[in-house]
Design an enzyme around this catalytic site. Structure first.
Site, PDB file in Angstrom:
ATOM      1  CG  PHE A   1      -4.812  -2.503  -7.464  1.00  0.00           C
ATOM      2  CD1 PHE A   1      -4.517  -2.500  -8.814  1.00  0.00           C
ATOM      3  CD2 PHE A   1      -5.759  -3.404  -7.006  1.00  0.00           C
ATOM      4  CE1 PHE A   1      -5.153  -3.364  -9.687  1.00  0.00           C
ATOM      5  CE2 PHE A   1      -6.405  -4.277  -7.874  1.00  0.00           C
ATOM      6  CZ  PHE A   1      -6.095  -4.253  -9.209  1.00  0.00           C
TER       7      PHE A   1
ATOM      8  CE1 TYR B   1     -11.925   4.543  10.555  1.00  0.00           C
ATOM      9  CE2 TYR B   1     -11.284   3.278  12.497  1.00  0.00           C
ATOM     10  CZ  TYR B   1     -11.050   3.674  11.201  1.00  0.00           C
ATOM     11  OH  TYR B   1      -9.962   3.186  10.537  1.00  0.00           O
TER      12      TYR B   1
ATOM     13  CG  LEU C   1      -3.494  12.874   8.695  1.00  0.00           C
ATOM     14  CD1 LEU C   1      -2.124  12.334   8.336  1.00  0.00           C
ATOM     15  CD2 LEU C   1      -3.457  14.391   8.717  1.00  0.00           C
TER      16      LEU C   1
ATOM     17  N   GLY D   1       0.853  -1.209   0.000  1.00  0.00           N
ATOM     18  CA  GLY D   1       0.000   0.000   0.000  1.00  0.00           C
ATOM     19  C   GLY D   1       0.874   1.239   0.000  1.00  0.00           C
TER      20      GLY D   1
ATOM     21  CE1 TYR E   1      -8.293   8.796  13.916  1.00  0.00           C
ATOM     22  CE2 TYR E   1     -10.542   8.027  13.640  1.00  0.00           C
ATOM     23  CZ  TYR E   1      -9.649   9.029  13.968  1.00  0.00           C
ATOM     24  OH  TYR E   1     -10.116  10.257  14.355  1.00  0.00           O
TER      25      TYR E   1
ATOM     26  CE  LYS F   1      -8.053   0.240  10.321  1.00  0.00           C
ATOM     27  NZ  LYS F   1      -6.968  -0.002   9.354  1.00  0.00           N
TER      28      LYS F   1
END
Ligand code: NAI
Length: 402
Positions: free
Chosen positions: A74, A235, A271, A48, A225, A244
């Site tokens: 990708f 989230y 961000l 990534g 996160y 996560k």
């Protein structure tokens, strides 16, 4: 051609090759300005690696630590008449700068979830570097094809258990409205864990280790996160939060096999990236957060965050500082009590009319455009530019028939 931004919802379908290159150069300059990282890993694989946190994770060990880097991503190359994706141009610019500085850099464009990609990368590492001593896992993807079954899993960004209603920002119209998101069903939760959990991270580490491509005492890190209470339902307590949690379980399993201190989860700051702009509610939170953090002189972008991750934790020469659950926390400034109290107060009052005053939506927008190479100073956006750019490592190999 002359390249201008074309925004569709939360993506920009064009990217400026020279703007992306300028972006990469400014990140490199920042890392150089921070001085060398003598304890940096020296051979680093970044999965990534082309945008956001992953790109920064390639730049810091290379230009701070002189590391050889292998990047997987990708992305779409440009053609004579059509621009490629920002991550493509970022990677071309990174490789050019690395070559100029004399650092090994090789990139692989394709599906990181596939067996074929893992095999190709492992073979290249064995051939060119022998082993890697650090693997950064920074994928953000909406879907994953299971390498065994061929089944396609799709991730969703939804709450779990109950519907979630919250203020939301329409980034196209600059309107603050409200959004209600219905809860995910069990299948959607399981799919999101399949895509954004740690299964593929573990497969990468296993593939590398089984081929003898992991150096003794290696480290690997993946990003997570947490954020404030107000985004918890979408989230941390939502489908992505479940994924996560799985990432943390994967870290524990990697440590179980390779010894404690092999795998880390780093909790990073919210961000503007291509991935985060797709999450409901988050762009409004980021706009308010940026205002508060900039006023306090605490604002960081991906490169500052990852510089701190390496300097203070992964390449400090000692053990990383951890929270009570064994995670690295470079979201510490975002989560500071005074920062969060001010963001929470602004959240209560923010409305369409007060958006530009209370929040840093202007900063959000300009950072979003910068992701695609637009709005950089000193560039003539009215000038013709060539959208067809080749990765130097691919060019070199084709020149040598490899
Ligand atoms: P991003 O969208 O900027 O980068 C995603 C990267 O994954 C790109 O290099 C892309 O090419 C690559 N990629 C996607 N699908 C792929 C595939 N099938 N095969 C190969 N490469 C593929 O995302 P960002 O925001 O940098 O996210 C990276 C990680 O950081 C994620 O795990 C995310 O959850 C985490 N994170 C992000 C935060 C944010 O606010 N942006 C905050 C904290 C953690």
């Amino acid at each position: 051609m002359i390249v201008a931004p074309k925004i569709r919802g939360f993506i920009c379908t064009t990217a400026h090759p020279d703007g992306c290159a300028a972006n990469v150069c400014s990140q490199i300059d920042y890392v150089k300005s921070r001085g060398p990282l003598p304890h940096s890993p020296k051979k680093v694989l970044v999965v990534g690696a082309s945008t956001g946190y992953g790109l920064a994770s390639r730049i810091v060990p290379a230009f701070g630590g002189g590391a050889a880097t292998v990047g997987v991503f990708f992305e779409k190359p440009g053609t004579e008449s059509k621009t490629g994706s920002a991550g493509w141009y970022n990677s071309v610019a990174f490789e050019e700068a690395a070559a100029e500085a004399g650092f090994y850099a090789r990139s692989f464009n394709g599906d990181a979830f596939s067996k074929e990609m893992k095999e190709a990368v492992v073979a290249a590492i064995r051939e060119d570097l022998g082993q890697v001593d650090c693997v950064v896992y920074s994928l953000a993807s909406p879907r994953r094809t299971d390498p065994e079954s061929g089944e396609v899993y799709k991730s969703v960004l939804k709450p779990i258990g109950a519907a979630y209603s919250q203020k939301n920002l329409n980034t196209d119209t600059a309107e603050v409205n409200s959004v209600t998101i219905e809860p995910a069903n069990e299948e959607e939760i399981a799919h999101t864990v399949k895509v954004m959990g740690g299964e593929d991270w573990e497969l990468w580490i296993e593939a590398l280790a089984d081929a003898g491509a992991m150096a003794e005492g290696f480290t690997t890190v993946a990003y997570s996160y947490i954020g404030p209470d107000l985004t918890y339902p979408i989230y941390t307590n939502g489908t992505i939060g479940r994924a996560k949690e799985h990432l943390e379980e994967s870290a524990a399993r990697i440590n179980g096999r390779f010894g404690p201190g092999s795998a880390w989860v780093s909790v990073n700051k919210a961000l503007v990236t291509q991935a985060s702009s797709a999450i409901p509610v988050v762009p409004l939170y980021i706009s308010l957060l940026y205002k508060v953090m900039k006023e306090k002189g605490l604002h960081e972008g991906c490169i500052e965050q990852i510089q701190r991750l390496f300097a203070d934790h992964l390449a400090s020469g000692g053990a990383p500082a951890l929270d009570g659950r064994g995670r690295i926390r470079i979201d510490d400034w975002e989560m500071r009590e005074d920062v969060q109290a001010e963001v929470a107060a602004a959240w209560e009052t923010v409305a369409t009319e007060s958006l530009s005053e209370i929040s840093d939506f202007a900063g959000y927008k300009s950072e979003f455009l910068r992701l695609f190479g637009f709005g950089l100073e000193g560039l003539d956006y009215g000038a013709e530019t060539n959208p067809e750019r080749e990765l130097p490592s691919a060019q070199e190999r084709s020149d040598h028939g490899g």
